[in-house]
Design a protein around this motif. Structure first.
Motif, PDB file in Angstrom:
ATOM      1  N   VAL A 246     -10.326 -16.438  10.493  1.00 38.13           N
ATOM      2  CA  VAL A 246     -10.804 -15.060  10.713  1.00 38.13           C
ATOM      3  C   VAL A 246     -11.418 -15.403  12.355  1.00 38.13           C
ATOM      4  CG1 VAL A 246     -12.649 -13.137  10.690  1.00 38.13           C
ATOM      5  CG2 VAL A 246     -11.301 -14.095   8.546  1.00 38.13           C
ATOM      6  N   ILE A 247     -11.694 -16.664  12.861  1.00 38.76           N
ATOM      7  CA  ILE A 247     -12.205 -16.756  14.108  1.00 38.76           C
ATOM      8  C   ILE A 247     -10.870 -17.387  14.884  1.00 38.76           C
ATOM      9  CG2 ILE A 247     -13.677 -18.243  15.491  1.00 38.76           C
ATOM     10  CD1 ILE A 247     -15.136 -16.039  13.680  1.00 38.76           C
ATOM     11  N   ALA A 248     -10.325 -18.287  14.321  1.00 42.04           N
ATOM     12  CA  ALA A 248      -9.077 -18.860  14.906  1.00 42.04           C
ATOM     13  C   ALA A 248      -8.092 -17.963  15.485  1.00 42.04           C
ATOM     14  CB  ALA A 248      -8.709 -20.120  14.309  1.00 42.04           C
ATOM     15  N   GLU A 249      -7.682 -16.977  14.354  1.00 41.53           N
ATOM     16  CA  GLU A 249      -6.721 -16.056  14.511  1.00 41.53           C
ATOM     17  C   GLU A 249      -7.078 -14.605  14.135  1.00 41.53           C
ATOM     18  OE1 GLU A 249      -3.143 -17.356  12.213  1.00 41.53           O
ATOM     19  OE2 GLU A 249      -3.166 -19.306  13.093  1.00 41.53           O
ATOM     20  N   PRO A 250      -7.848 -14.082  15.155  1.00 38.79           N
ATOM     21  CA  PRO A 250      -8.457 -12.824  14.950  1.00 38.79           C
ATOM     22  C   PRO A 250      -7.496 -11.581  14.646  1.00 38.79           C
ATOM     23  CG  PRO A 250      -9.201 -13.503  17.061  1.00 38.79           C
ATOM     24  CD  PRO A 250      -8.300 -14.663  16.319  1.00 38.79           C
ATOM     25  N   GLU A 251      -6.261 -11.835  15.197  1.00 36.77           N
ATOM     26  CA  GLU A 251      -5.427 -10.772  15.048  1.00 36.77           C
ATOM     27  C   GLU A 251      -4.170 -11.018  14.257  1.00 36.77           C
ATOM     28  OE1 GLU A 251      -6.035  -7.964  16.635  1.00 36.77           O
ATOM     29  OE2 GLU A 251      -7.772  -8.974  17.661  1.00 36.77           O
ATOM     30  N   GLY A 252      -4.328 -12.323  13.533  1.00 37.57           N
ATOM     31  CA  GLY A 252      -3.355 -12.960  12.540  1.00 37.57           C
ATOM     32  C   GLY A 252      -3.158 -12.050  11.219  1.00 37.57           C
ATOM     33  N   GLU A 253      -2.209 -12.255  10.530  1.00 39.90           N
ATOM     34  CA  GLU A 253      -1.968 -11.436   9.311  1.00 39.90           C
ATOM     35  C   GLU A 253      -2.948 -11.725   7.998  1.00 39.90           C
ATOM     36  OE1 GLU A 253       1.758 -10.752   6.004  1.00 39.90           O
ATOM     37  OE2 GLU A 253       2.147 -11.892   8.020  1.00 39.90           O
ATOM     38  N   VAL A 254      -3.418 -13.164   8.332  1.00 41.09           N
ATOM     39  CA  VAL A 254      -4.268 -13.662   7.113  1.00 41.09           C
ATOM     40  C   VAL A 254      -5.548 -12.809   7.437  1.00 41.09           C
ATOM     41  CG1 VAL A 254      -5.337 -15.581   6.185  1.00 41.09           C
ATOM     42  CG2 VAL A 254      -2.936 -15.601   6.659  1.00 41.09           C
ATOM     43  N   THR A 255      -6.103 -12.788   8.662  1.00 40.14           N
ATOM     44  CA  THR A 255      -7.069 -12.325   8.882  1.00 40.14           C
ATOM     45  C   THR A 255      -7.162 -11.015   8.470  1.00 40.14           C
ATOM     46  OG1 THR A 255      -7.736 -13.814  10.824  1.00 40.14           O
ATOM     47  CG2 THR A 255      -8.910 -11.772  10.938  1.00 40.14           C
ATOM     48  N   GLY A 256      -6.137 -10.192   8.799  1.00 36.48           N
ATOM     49  CA  GLY A 256      -6.016  -8.695   8.520  1.00 36.48           C
ATOM     50  C   GLY A 256      -6.238  -8.574   6.912  1.00 36.48           C
ATOM     51  N   THR A 257      -5.714  -9.687   6.082  1.00 39.20           N
ATOM     52  CA  THR A 257      -5.946  -9.501   4.429  1.00 39.20           C
ATOM     53  C   THR A 257      -7.372  -9.610   4.434  1.00 39.20           C
ATOM     54  OG1 THR A 257      -3.673 -10.244   4.377  1.00 39.20           O
ATOM     55  CG2 THR A 257      -5.354 -10.638   2.435  1.00 39.20           C
ATOM     56  N   PHE A 258      -7.923 -10.511   5.093  1.00 41.18           N
ATOM     57  CA  PHE A 258      -9.588 -10.731   4.897  1.00 41.18           C
ATOM     58  C   PHE A 258     -10.330  -9.580   5.165  1.00 41.18           C
ATOM     59  CE2 PHE A 258      -8.784 -15.507   4.697  1.00 41.18           C
ATOM     60  CZ  PHE A 258      -9.221 -15.905   3.473  1.00 41.18           C
ATOM     61  N   ARG A 259      -9.835  -8.942   6.154  1.00 45.48           N
ATOM     62  CA  ARG A 259     -10.678  -7.696   6.842  1.00 45.48           C
ATOM     63  C   ARG A 259     -10.571  -6.656   5.673  1.00 45.48           C
ATOM     64  NH1 ARG A 259     -11.517  -7.226  13.340  1.00 45.48           N
ATOM     65  NH2 ARG A 259     -13.042  -5.436  12.192  1.00 45.48           N
ATOM     66  N   ASP A 260      -9.207  -6.505   5.153  1.00 48.36           N
ATOM     67  CA  ASP A 260      -9.091  -5.517   4.140  1.00 48.36           C
ATOM     68  C   ASP A 260      -9.928  -5.787   2.888  1.00 48.36           C
ATOM     69  OD1 ASP A 260      -7.382  -3.123   3.082  1.00 48.36           O
ATOM     70  OD2 ASP A 260      -6.883  -4.993   1.574  1.00 48.36           O
ATOM     71  N   MET A 261      -9.987  -6.983   2.602  1.00 50.84           N
ATOM     72  CA  MET A 261     -10.877  -7.255   1.358  1.00 50.84           C
ATOM     73  C   MET A 261     -12.191  -6.906   1.535  1.00 50.84           C
ATOM     74  SD  MET A 261      -9.186 -10.906  -0.393  1.00 50.84           S
ATOM     75  CE  MET A 261      -8.918 -11.796   1.173  1.00 50.84           C
ATOM     76  N   ALA A 262     -12.813  -7.467   2.846  1.00 48.55           N
ATOM     77  CA  ALA A 262     -13.932  -6.998   3.185  1.00 48.55           C
ATOM     78  C   ALA A 262     -14.207  -5.478   3.126  1.00 48.55           C
ATOM     79  CB  ALA A 262     -14.532  -7.563   4.682  1.00 48.55           C
ATOM     80  N   ARG A 263     -13.630  -4.803   3.684  1.00 41.43           N
ATOM     81  CA  ARG A 263     -13.487  -3.375   3.555  1.00 41.43           C
ATOM     82  C   ARG A 263     -13.781  -2.703   1.989  1.00 41.43           C
ATOM     83  NH1 ARG A 263     -10.224  -3.669   8.317  1.00 41.43           N
ATOM     84  NH2 ARG A 263      -8.265  -3.454   7.213  1.00 41.43           N
ATOM     85  N   GLN A 264     -12.778  -3.298   1.192  1.00 42.61           N
ATOM     86  CA  GLN A 264     -12.985  -3.218  -0.102  1.00 42.61           C
ATOM     87  C   GLN A 264     -14.413  -3.127  -0.831  1.00 42.61           C
ATOM     88  OE1 GLN A 264      -9.390  -3.812  -2.584  1.00 42.61           O
ATOM     89  NE2 GLN A 264      -8.436  -4.752  -0.898  1.00 42.61           N
ATOM     90  N   ILE A 265     -14.927  -4.601  -0.447  1.00 40.48           N
ATOM     91  CA  ILE A 265     -15.987  -4.995  -1.110  1.00 40.48           C
ATOM     92  C   ILE A 265     -17.222  -3.928  -0.772  1.00 40.48           C
ATOM     93  CG2 ILE A 265     -17.934  -6.896  -0.895  1.00 40.48           C
ATOM     94  CD1 ILE A 265     -15.512  -8.651  -1.028  1.00 40.48           C
ATOM     95  N   ALA A 266     -17.128  -3.652   0.725  1.00 44.97           N
ATOM     96  CA  ALA A 266     -18.147  -2.936   1.174  1.00 44.97           C
ATOM     97  C   ALA A 266     -18.080  -1.479   0.619  1.00 44.97           C
ATOM     98  CB  ALA A 266     -17.944  -2.572   2.864  1.00 44.97           C
TER      99      ALA A 266
END
Length: 284
Positions: A246-266
């Protein structure tokens, strides 16, 4: 409600409030080696990127890994905050506490169960968390002393289960889900890690550890699949180097997946950034 050695609903209701923390999410797995700690740190960083104040508690007393993943240099110690508390260390905008901040990690922790559970409880209650919206607890694998202490003492708002599609991992993931169900902790979702490997040379995609496992276990327990993560060398290398994906590749596809998961948790915790922007203020 529970048999000998289990946790009753009454015990859970007597859990204490952790000062400075609004919501607690346990990230767990039934077995080791499924990437739970890597998922935890990236989920926390993704939640912070969404505008929330986030903390990580490394509950793996015997094998703490969050210090390295967060890039905290060896030997850095937390400062005292009052008589019996310590300030969490901060890295990449996330508050963190770990046994790795207290001891020499090169020395083995040869402790019995009660000592381990006591150390975990001290890390949790004697850390001066600063207005944390979501505290992620990186649980050790299994369903042992620390899991029991968590269920008895801590008002956990939800759990995230990390598994691979492999059948043996799913068997152990079921035990984790059943444990949280026994103490009335909602399972916020399942993260299927190492779901697909894409060859860096030819681009061929192959489900090395099987496929569909996360969906099957989520359906079995009426939970959602929060996301699927690929088996890639970069995710491991980035976490080991102290700069998770999430830090190393903030615009990457995997980061996008993590941010989507974070939104679901929130969303499931009832947390939404105020004013439609990527920020939230702490309030009781």
């Amino acid at each position: 409600m529970a048999s000998q050695g289990g946790v009753t609903a009454q015990q859970y209701e007597e859990s204490v409030v952790i000062e400075g923390v609004k919501h607690i999410v346990a990230v767990a797995s039934g077995k080791g080696g499924v990437g739970k700690s890597t998922v935890t740190v990236n989920l926390a960083l993704a939640m912070a990127a969404e505008g929330y104040r986030v903390g990580i508690l490394d509950a793996d007393i015997h094998g703490p890994s969050q210090a390295q993943m967060l890039g905290v240099p060896e030997g850095v110690r937390p400062q005292q905050a009052g008589e019996n508390k310590f300030k969490p260390l901060e890295s990449h905008g996330v508050q963190a506490m770990s046994m790795a901040f207290m001891v020499d990690t090169r020395e083995p922790m040869v402790w019995r169960g009660p000592m381990v559970a006591g150390a975990f409880q001290q890390l949790l209650t004697q850390t001066a968390w600063q207005d944390v919206d979501v505290l992620f607890i990186d649980m050790p694998p299994g369903t042992g002393d620390i899991q029991l202490t968590l269920a008895q003492k801590v008002p956990v708002d939800g759990a995230v289960i990390v598994t691979t599609p492999q059948d043996i991992a799913l068997l152990d993931a079921r035990k984790g889900i059943e444990m949280f169900r026994k103490v009335n902790v909602p399972v916020l979702g399942v993260v299927e890690n190492m779901s697909l490997h894409v060859c860096s040379q030819c681009g061929h995609a192959e489900p090395i550890f099987g496929e569909g496992g996360g969906e099957r276990i989520a359906a079995e327990y009426d939970a959602r699949v929060l996301g699927r993560l690929p088996l890639t060398l970069s995710i491991r290398e980035q976490a080991d180097s102290g700069r998770p994906t999430v830090i190393a590749e903030p615009e990457g596809e995997v980061t996008g997946t993590f941010r989507d998961m974070a939104r679901q948790i929130a969303e499931q915790l009832g947390e939404q950034p105020e004013g439609g922007g990527p920020s939230i203020s702490f309030s009781d």
